[in-house]
Scaffold this motif. Structure first.
Motif, PDB file in Angstrom:
ATOM      1  N   GLU A 140      -2.307   7.138  31.442  1.00 11.44           N
ATOM      2  CA  GLU A 140      -2.107   7.530  30.047  1.00 11.44           C
ATOM      3  C   GLU A 140      -0.825   8.323  29.843  1.00 11.44           C
ATOM      4  O   GLU A 140      -0.491   9.215  30.634  1.00 11.44           O
ATOM      5  CB  GLU A 140      -3.300   8.358  29.570  1.00 11.44           C
ATOM      6  CG  GLU A 140      -3.212   8.796  28.116  1.00 11.44           C
ATOM      7  CD  GLU A 140      -4.419   9.605  27.674  1.00 11.44           C
ATOM      8  OE1 GLU A 140      -4.288  10.355  26.687  1.00 11.44           O
ATOM      9  OE2 GLU A 140      -5.489   9.490  28.310  1.00 11.44           O
ATOM     10  N   ARG A 144     -11.167   9.692  34.059  1.00 10.88           N
ATOM     11  CA  ARG A 144     -10.805  10.505  32.908  1.00 10.88           C
ATOM     12  C   ARG A 144     -10.625  11.964  33.333  1.00 10.88           C
ATOM     13  O   ARG A 144     -11.576  12.631  33.712  1.00 10.88           O
ATOM     14  CB  ARG A 144     -11.890  10.397  31.840  1.00 10.88           C
ATOM     15  CG  ARG A 144     -11.748  11.370  30.683  1.00 10.88           C
ATOM     16  CD  ARG A 144     -10.429  11.270  29.955  1.00 10.88           C
ATOM     17  NE  ARG A 144     -10.186   9.965  29.351  1.00 10.88           N
ATOM     18  CZ  ARG A 144      -9.117   9.676  28.636  1.00 10.88           C
ATOM     19  NH1 ARG A 144      -8.173  10.604  28.454  1.00 10.88           N
ATOM     20  NH2 ARG A 144      -8.956   8.463  28.134  1.00 10.88           N
ATOM     21  N   THR A 190     -10.352   3.438  36.651  1.00 12.74           N
ATOM     22  CA  THR A 190      -9.910   4.565  35.834  1.00 12.74           C
ATOM     23  C   THR A 190     -10.716   5.818  36.140  1.00 12.74           C
ATOM     24  O   THR A 190     -11.857   5.753  36.592  1.00 12.74           O
ATOM     25  CB  THR A 190     -10.050   4.257  34.327  1.00 12.74           C
ATOM     26  OG1 THR A 190     -11.432   4.006  34.021  1.00 12.74           O
ATOM     27  CG2 THR A 190      -9.205   3.050  33.941  1.00 12.74           C
ATOM     28  N   GLU A 237      -6.166   9.813  31.050  1.00 12.96           N
ATOM     29  CA  GLU A 237      -6.782   8.794  31.897  1.00 12.96           C
ATOM     30  C   GLU A 237      -5.873   8.419  33.058  1.00 12.96           C
ATOM     31  O   GLU A 237      -4.682   8.175  32.877  1.00 12.96           O
ATOM     32  CB  GLU A 237      -7.078   7.545  31.073  1.00 12.96           C
ATOM     33  CG  GLU A 237      -7.840   6.480  31.841  1.00 12.96           C
ATOM     34  CD  GLU A 237      -8.188   5.278  30.989  1.00 12.96           C
ATOM     35  OE1 GLU A 237      -9.293   5.235  30.438  1.00 12.96           O
ATOM     36  OE2 GLU A 237      -7.320   4.386  30.872  1.00 12.96           O
TER      37      GLU A 237
END
Length: 269
Positions: free
Chosen positions: A63, A6, A4, A11
């Motif tokens: 996300e 951010r 991942t 994300e």
């Protein structure tokens, strides 16, 4: 997609294949797809390259959230950030559809540097957007309220139309699934509503500034973005080559994976 990052846009899920130290290549997906479309090509390229794949914010396994900025402007910035995060100075870049505009914006507006660039049926030249795409974009808040079954049928039909040869049911399911459910349904219409041609108009006049090897691959049977756009684009990018792929629609990765992989392997080596 176990890793991942951010970003300001949400994300990002990503993964890397191949041996450390091998020449890096980054694959960018288009809309309404995800890195899933690169699964076969990525594994093949990983035999000789270090291959990075990622789902853009608002797509695939990354996300999806209310109010999220998933525009081309946001994605271009995220991609430039990711290259820094990965420590990649001049990777090879292979970009499909909407991802083509993301790669071009990152290079021309954010200073991202590439060893070479492959554009596969890219969104790059005005005008773009089918009548369906424009209708949904203008009334996204209405389409968001469709009953889930009708929404699912609409997305399934739309995604299926990207293939000339027809998608295997399991592949179609995998491409449609991220757009279903409480998060996926509004995310589908959000990304269409934010797909403004302004973001390619900003860079179209600068394609003659591209000073790197460029290959343009195009499905000869693409009904989403006809191959005439490929010929036009090749005329705007100095030294670029157009490689038509017979029997393939817009989803070249699914219609002609062997032919596309062969073209990529020859160019990248």
């Amino acid at each position: 997609m176990g890793r991942t990052y951010r970003s300001d846009a949400g994300e990002v899920r990503w993964e890397v294949l191949g041996e450390e130290g091998a020449a890096p290549v980054v694959l960018l997906h288009g809309t309404p797809f995800s890195s899933y479309v690169w699964r076969g090509v990525a594994r093949a390229l990983a035999m000789t390259h270090r291959v990075y794949v990622w789902d853009m914010p608002g797509y695939g396994t990354s996300e999806m959230s209310d109010g999220q900025d998933v525009s081309l402007a946001a994605q271009g910035g995220v991609f430039a950030e990711l290259l820094t995060h990965w420590g990649l100075d001049e990777p090879s870049v292979v970009a499909h559809d909407f991802g083509g505009a993301v790669a071009l914006r990152a290079h021309l507006l954010h200073g991202a540097r590439y060893r070479d660039l492959v554009l596969v049926d890219p969104v790059a030249l005005a005008p773009w957007g089918s009548p369906f795409f424009r209708l949904v974009g203008a009334h996204a808040e209405v389409f968001e309220q469709l009953p889930p079954a009708l929404h699912g049928a609409l997305v399934r039909e739309y995604v299926a139309s990207a293939s000339h040869r027809g998608l295997h049911p399991a592949v179609l399911d995998a491409l449609v699934d991220p757009w279903l459910g409480e998060a996926g349904q509004p995310a589908f219409y959000r990304q269409i509503a934010q797909a403004d041609q302004h973001f390619t108009d900003e860079i179209q006049a600068r394609y003659d500034e591209l000073d790197l090897p460029v290959l343009i691959c195009w499905g000869a049977e693409d009904t989403w973005i006809p191959i005439e756009k490929g010929r036009e684009l090749a005329g705007l990018i100095p030294g670029s080559r157009l490689r038509p792929i017979e029997g393939a629609g817009h989803l070249v990765q699914e219609d002609a994976p062997a032919e596309l992989t062969a073209a990529l392997t020859a160019f990248l080596s």
